[in-house]
Write a protein that holds these residues in place. Structure first.
Motif, PDB file in Angstrom:
ATOM      1  N   LEU A 109       0.830  -1.202   0.000  1.00 57.65           N
ATOM      2  CA  LEU A 109       0.000   0.000   0.000  1.00 57.65           C
ATOM      3  C   LEU A 109       0.867   1.256   0.000  1.00 57.65           C
ATOM      4  CD1 LEU A 109      -2.723   1.388   0.105  1.00 57.65           C
ATOM      5  CD2 LEU A 109      -2.686   1.140   2.605  1.00 57.65           C
ATOM      6  N   VAL A 110       1.863   1.295   0.855  1.00 57.52           N
ATOM      7  CA  VAL A 110       2.759   2.451   0.910  1.00 57.52           C
ATOM      8  C   VAL A 110       3.490   2.615  -0.420  1.00 57.52           C
ATOM      9  CG1 VAL A 110       4.812   3.403   2.020  1.00 57.52           C
ATOM     10  CG2 VAL A 110       3.013   2.351   3.409  1.00 57.52           C
ATOM     11  N   ASP A 111       3.932   1.500  -1.000  1.00 53.99           N
ATOM     12  CA  ASP A 111       4.626   1.570  -2.288  1.00 53.99           C
ATOM     13  C   ASP A 111       3.701   2.112  -3.373  1.00 53.99           C
ATOM     14  OD1 ASP A 111       6.886   0.534  -1.114  1.00 53.99           O
ATOM     15  OD2 ASP A 111       6.532  -1.522  -1.793  1.00 53.99           O
ATOM     16  N   ALA A 112       2.435   1.681  -3.364  1.00 55.55           N
ATOM     17  CA  ALA A 112       1.480   2.148  -4.373  1.00 55.55           C
ATOM     18  C   ALA A 112       1.230   3.647  -4.240  1.00 55.55           C
ATOM     19  CB  ALA A 112       0.170   1.380  -4.248  1.00 55.55           C
ATOM     20  N   ILE A 113       1.142   4.129  -3.006  1.00 57.19           N
ATOM     21  CA  ILE A 113       0.941   5.568  -2.790  1.00 57.19           C
ATOM     22  C   ILE A 113       2.115   6.355  -3.356  1.00 57.19           C
ATOM     23  CG2 ILE A 113       0.771   7.364  -1.026  1.00 57.19           C
ATOM     24  CD1 ILE A 113      -0.772   5.325   0.687  1.00 57.19           C
ATOM     25  N   ARG A 114       3.333   5.885  -3.104  1.00 57.12           N
ATOM     26  CA  ARG A 114       4.514   6.565  -3.627  1.00 57.12           C
ATOM     27  C   ARG A 114       4.524   6.557  -5.154  1.00 57.12           C
ATOM     28  NH1 ARG A 114       8.659   3.563   0.540  1.00 57.12           N
ATOM     29  NH2 ARG A 114       8.381   4.954   2.335  1.00 57.12           N
TER      30      ARG A 114
END
Length: 296
Positions: A109-114
């Motif tokens: 999820l964090v990677d997708a936001i970035r």
């Protein structure tokens, strides 16, 4: 496309990701029978079997693996072109309000936001925690654009987008509970531990994910007190009033000496998914879903 049916190709690609007819049907909003029909139709067009199917598993044949590898880039390029056109027409820039369950804001999820914010520099993701007791309320009230929640989700007004973070389940119990001394437990061992109930308006099938009423073998699991938030659950567990199932990443994110997370065998893995309201899909939301799917 030379007589090819795009629905057949889409079904083939999704089944190639899920390797499960039921999950493929859920993602495509069709019956399992329709999934089988579409795959057979494509196999007839190709002239060979694309999947090996048994009662226990589904996997691509060598021909299927080759077609998956060659088809995916072109299919993604088509979607990217459509998304680009939609972005130009409707605009991806702006704020995406994203809800998440406590403990799910990590990893993919964090990677997708970035990735999303890097691609769309005029966009911003604003995160809001949604309560266990009402996982879909903010979506229905229009207070958020999408939410990351545990699957399955079977709400007719909500769309289930990309799934990710398939992880083993763990049993959270008080450090004083007898099961806390075990290296692992089986699904049948859950009958020895009351499961905390998720109160509020969460649908019954969804509460069963964290607090099943029976073991796979049919043994009744006692019901513990109702909780509404993650912190209520952890505090109640620490007080030795019951247990609850959590995915492994959520367990790793918690650091409490009074709560122990014990791996559970014999249960399906937990899966997270992105969901949104059927009537409020936007180019911005589709762009974020694509960023999430790419990293899943």
């Amino acid at each position: 496309m030379g007589g090819l049916d795009l629905r057949e190709l889409e079904c083939f690609l999704v089944l190639g990701e899920e390797l499960h007819f039921g999950r493929t049907a859920q993602r495509l909003y069709v019956s399992q029978g329709r999934v089988s029909q579409l795959v057979r139709a494509l196999e007839r067009r190709i002239g060979g079997r694309l999947f090996e199917r048994t009662s226990r598993r589904v996997r691509p044949t060598p021909l299927g693996e080759r077609l998956l590898a060659e088809l995916r880039p072109g299919y993604d390029a088509v979607h990217a072109a459509v998304d680009s056109a939609r972005a130009a027409a409707r605009g991806v820039e702006g704020t995406l309000r994203l809800g998440f369950l406590a403990g799910t804001g990590h990893g993919e999820l964090v990677d997708a936001i970035r990735t999303f914010q890097r691609r769309h520099t005029g966009s911003e993701v604003v995160l809001t925690e949604v309560p266990l007791a009402d996982p879909f309320g903010d979506l229905r009230r229009g207070e958020i654009d999408a939410a990351v929640v545990m699957l399955p989700v079977a709400e007719p007004d909500l769309v289930v987008g990309p799934s990710f973070s398939r992880q083993p389940q763990t049993l959270a119990v008080s450090a004083r509970h007898p099961l806390a001394r075990r290296a692992s437990v089986t699904a049948e061992d859950l009958a020895a531990c009351p499961m905390l109930d998720i109160g509020g308006s969460a649908p019954g099938y969804w509460r069963e994910i964290s607090a099943p009423a029976t073991t796979p073998g049919g043994r009744a699991i006692p019901r513990g007190p109702a909780v509404r938030t993650m912190q209520e659950a952890l505090t109640t567990i620490a007080a030795d009033r019951g247990g609850m199932l959590f995915c492994a990443p959520t367990a790793r994110s918690q650091n409490r000496p009074d709560v122990v997370f014990v791996p559970v065998t014999g249960l399906p893995d937990s899966v997270l998914g992105l969901v949104w309201h059927r009537e409020r899909e936007t180019a911005r939301l589709r762009a974020f879903g694509r960023a999430l799917a790419e990293g899943a």
